[in-house]
Design a protein around this motif. Structure first.
Motif: not given
Length: 224
Positions: A24-26, A28-29, A35-36, A38, A127
């Protein structure tokens, strides 16, 4: 950064990222989004394995049409604040003996207004793997701390306002086990060891009785 609402193209990016196995972090980036955002988008639209961009877009339009305006909260909490609290809450429960994954699930359910979530929503929000969620909810269900409800074709795991009472009852069962096993030990052993076990058994019996009375008093007189 784009506006607050996700666009169709952004939902396509999320779907592509999930299909590619990105975190998720990727995702979002690459979208230049928190990230929240997504995580929330995926959780509301089928989870990591069921997310479809077109369906998510249609569902968002449908929700927008049926949503009735209501009073805005006086002090909206940023996602970071809620996430920090969930982490602190879970760590506190873990420190009292609740397994870490089970504590994270409880914290997630406690902080949801509905008090419930599907397995897919828990997987997306925490996650973690589906297997981890399955093990955690099974452990919590076995102890009566959460219940399972049917929501269409899906199942939701729910926590309610009686959680404290049920958790207290679980503690009472532990007190009963302590009282019984030390009582048997006291009957078996003489001398200081037997006296120590007898004192421990009497303590836990007394504690169990007081805790039971307190729990029942709360259930009769507590706010509803």
């Amino acid at each position: 950064m784009p506006g607050n609402r996700l666009t169709r193209d952004e939902r396509g990016q999320i779907a592509s990222g999930l299909a590619a196995g990105l975190a998720y972090a990727e995702i979002a980036r690459r979208m230049d989004r928190p990230k929240s955002t997504v995580i929330r988008e995926v959780a509301r639209n089928g989870g990591a394995h069921g997310y479809r961009a077109d369906q998510a877009q249609q569902a968002t339009r449908w929700r927008a049409r049926r949503r009735k305006p209501g009073p805005a909260p006086e002090k909206p909490q940023p996602p970071e604040t809620l996430r920090d609290f969930e982490t602190e809450f879970a760590e506190t429960m873990a420190a009292t003996g609740v397994p870490a994954m089970m504590a994270r699930v409880l914290a997630c359910l406690f902080t949801a207004d509905s008090g419930g979530a599907t397995a897919a929503e828990l997987v997306a929000g925490l996650e973690v793997s589906p297997a981890s969620v399955s093990k955690a909810v099974g452990w919590l269900e076995q102890r009566g701390l959460i219940t399972r409800e049917r929501d269409g074709r899906r199942q939701r795991y729910v926590i309610d306002d009686d959680f404290g009472y049920r958790a207290w009852q679980t503690s009472l069962e532990a007190m009963t086990q302590w009282a019984e096993v030390t009582r048997r030990g006291a009957a078996l052993l003489d001398g200081p060891a037997g006296a120590r076990l007898d004192a421990t058994s009497r303590f836990f019996r007394h504690l169990r009785e007081d805790m039971g009375e307190a729990a029942e008093h709360w259930r009769r007189t507590g706010p509803r």
